[in-house]
Design an enzyme around this catalytic site. Structure first.
Site, PDB file in Angstrom:
ATOM      1  N   TRP A  41       0.831  -1.210   0.000  1.00  0.00           N
ATOM      2  CA  TRP A  41       0.000   0.000   0.000  1.00  0.00           C
ATOM      3  C   TRP A  41       0.863   1.256   0.000  1.00  0.00           C
ATOM      4  O   TRP A  41       0.544   2.233  -0.671  1.00  0.00           O
ATOM      5  CB  TRP A  41      -0.981  -0.001   1.170  1.00  0.00           C
ATOM      6  CG  TRP A  41      -2.010  -1.085   1.058  1.00  0.00           C
ATOM      7  CD1 TRP A  41      -2.204  -2.117   1.939  1.00  0.00           C
ATOM      8  CD2 TRP A  41      -2.992  -1.257   0.021  1.00  0.00           C
ATOM      9  NE1 TRP A  41      -3.229  -2.919   1.492  1.00  0.00           N
ATOM     10  CE2 TRP A  41      -3.728  -2.418   0.330  1.00  0.00           C
ATOM     11  CE3 TRP A  41      -3.306  -0.541  -1.141  1.00  0.00           C
ATOM     12  CZ2 TRP A  41      -4.778  -2.877  -0.468  1.00  0.00           C
ATOM     13  CZ3 TRP A  41      -4.346  -1.002  -1.946  1.00  0.00           C
ATOM     14  CH2 TRP A  41      -5.061  -2.158  -1.607  1.00  0.00           C
ATOM     15  N   ASP A 111      -1.475   6.745   6.244  1.00  0.00           N
ATOM     16  CA  ASP A 111      -2.592   5.886   5.831  1.00  0.00           C
ATOM     17  C   ASP A 111      -2.862   4.921   6.979  1.00  0.00           C
ATOM     18  O   ASP A 111      -2.025   4.070   7.289  1.00  0.00           O
ATOM     19  CB  ASP A 111      -2.191   5.133   4.554  1.00  0.00           C
ATOM     20  CG  ASP A 111      -3.223   4.085   4.118  1.00  0.00           C
ATOM     21  OD1 ASP A 111      -4.249   3.907   4.797  1.00  0.00           O
ATOM     22  OD2 ASP A 111      -2.981   3.443   3.069  1.00  0.00           O
ATOM     23  N   LYS A 135     -11.976  -1.604   6.796  1.00  0.00           N
ATOM     24  CA  LYS A 135     -11.355  -2.619   7.636  1.00  0.00           C
ATOM     25  C   LYS A 135     -11.931  -2.572   9.060  1.00  0.00           C
ATOM     26  O   LYS A 135     -12.248  -3.598   9.628  1.00  0.00           O
ATOM     27  CB  LYS A 135      -9.839  -2.435   7.684  1.00  0.00           C
ATOM     28  CG  LYS A 135      -9.171  -2.189   6.316  1.00  0.00           C
ATOM     29  CD  LYS A 135      -8.985  -3.432   5.496  1.00  0.00           C
ATOM     30  CE  LYS A 135      -8.570  -3.268   4.040  1.00  0.00           C
ATOM     31  NZ  LYS A 135      -7.786  -2.186   3.583  1.00  0.00           N
TER      32      LYS A 135
HETATM   33  C1  LIG Z   1      -7.241  -1.738   2.160  1.00  0.00           C
HETATM   34  C2  LIG Z   1      -6.182  -0.717   2.163  1.00  0.00           C
HETATM   35  C3  LIG Z   1      -6.079   0.291   1.174  1.00  0.00           C
HETATM   36  C4  LIG Z   1      -6.982   0.336  -0.041  1.00  0.00           C
HETATM   37  O1  LIG Z   1      -8.221   0.784   0.294  1.00  0.00           O
HETATM   38  P1  LIG Z   1      -9.323   1.055  -0.843  1.00  0.00           P
HETATM   39  O2  LIG Z   1     -10.361   1.793  -0.072  1.00  0.00           O
HETATM   40  O3  LIG Z   1      -9.755  -0.280  -1.329  1.00  0.00           O
HETATM   41  O4  LIG Z   1      -8.686   1.865  -1.914  1.00  0.00           O
HETATM   42  C5  LIG Z   1      -5.100   1.240   1.303  1.00  0.00           C
HETATM   43  N1  LIG Z   1      -4.242   1.233   2.337  1.00  0.00           N
HETATM   44  C6  LIG Z   1      -4.291   0.280   3.288  1.00  0.00           C
HETATM   45  C7  LIG Z   1      -3.327   0.313   4.406  1.00  0.00           C
HETATM   46  C8  LIG Z   1      -5.256  -0.732   3.229  1.00  0.00           C
HETATM   47  O5  LIG Z   1      -5.299  -1.672   4.168  1.00  0.00           O
END
Ligand SMILES: *Cc1c(COP(=O)(O)O)cnc(C)c1O
Length: 301
Positions: A41, A111, A135
């Site tokens: 990511w 993030d 999540k």
């Molecule tokens: C799941 C995830 C993403 C992607 O998220 P989307 O909403 O599907 O774009 C980005 N960063 C992390 C750390 C993730 O776990």
């Protein structure tokens, strides 16, 4: 989260992946940013930022398949970098920053998609905290961004889509266009539940207790082994292996048949991964561990 008054919270669509582009568009004033690469990511965010300016990799744990968080106490961060970027909990690899990087005075962007609302955070340490909510908080597609007010400006490249300019969303209280009402409604229910159940201190305790059940088992197991360096372990995502790809596949198939879903590891790591987000009860982790104990008895040669 004890968000101070000088931060704005916006609810926007497009998932965390769209924010990978929004961050450089809103923050790259001098055209340069430092990225710490701790997994897929972070790498995707870094690659996206390269489209809009100079994204520089200042640290990485790629050398050991992202199984640890690099030492970020004294990184070579360019003086004129606009921000330092991290992925705080690495969903696929199961690592988490236990101490934030020393940004040497630069803005920190994080993030937190896979650790949102899992434990208390000191928001003042960040310029921007953002995460897809799917999540830990609510349905997919919605992102919550917590942005320090001075970083919300009209000073963005002219090509920036109106929807991606933070000021558009902040000025309209996230109602610039039709919001994702249902996802926001569900997040609201989760916020209320968290507040009624001890807030983030209690969430942390629950998550530590759950993770300890699994890590303690892994640390004494003769068949299974955690893949992450102990001081980088995530409370949310726990990857583990047997060391034998056939046995891993057997475990995934048999655990699925027993009603334990989604234990297959990411294809880049193999093995297994248990994601034990906020919504996973302690009983779920206990069920997994007793299944693992059984499997070990039957399969240990
Ligand atoms: C799941 C995830 C993403 C992607 O998220 P989307 O909403 O599907 O774009 C980005 N960063 C992390 C750390 C993730 O776990």
């Amino acid at each position: 989260m004890n968000i101070p008054d000088n931060y704005k919270v916006i609810f926007v669509q497009g998932g965390a992946s769209l924010v990978f582009a929004g961050v450089p568009m809103n923050l790259m004033k001098k055209g340069k940013a430092a990225y710490i690469i701790t997994g897929q990511w972070a790498k995707k965010a870094y690659q996206e930022a390269q489209k809009y300016g100079e994204a520089i990799e200042v640290a990485s744990s790629a050398d050991k398949t992202f199984s640890y968080i690099p030492d970020c106490s004294d990184l070579d961060i360019p003086e004129d970098a606009d921000y330092v970027y991290i992925c705080e909990n690495n969903t696929i690899y199961g690592t988490k920053f236990k101490t934030l990087p020393n940004t040497k005075g630069h803005i920190l962007v994080s993030d937190v998609s896979s650790c949102f609302l899992s434990e208390p955070v000191d928001v003042t340490k960040y310029g921007v905290i953002y995460g897809g909510v799917q999540k830990n908080v609510g349905p997919a597609g919605l992102v919550i961004s917590i942005i320090r007010e001075d970083l919300i400006t009209d000073d963005v490249p002219s090509y920036t889509p109106t929807m991606l300019k933070w000021k558009t969303q902040a000025d309209k209280d996230s109602l610039y266009n039709t919001p994702n009402c249902y996802a926001i409604y569900i997040c609201g229910k989760v916020f209320k539940w968290l507040l009624a159940n001890g807030g983030l201190e209690a969430a942390k305790q629950r998550n530590e207790e759950k993770a300890a059940i699994l890590y303690n088992f892994l640390d004494q197991s003769k068949l299974f082994k955690g893949t992450v360096e102990p001081n980088s372990r995530s409370l949310m995502n726990v990857p583990f292996v047997t060391g034998d790809a056939d046995l891993d596949a057997k475990f995934v198939a048999e655990s699925k048949a027993a009603g334990l879903e989604n234990l297959k590891g990411h294809r880049t790591v193999g093995g297994m991964r248990a994601s034990i987000y906020n919504a996973m009860p302690k009983a779920g982790v206990e069920t997994l561990v007793s299944f693992m104990e059984d499997f070990e008895k039957k399969n240990l040669k």
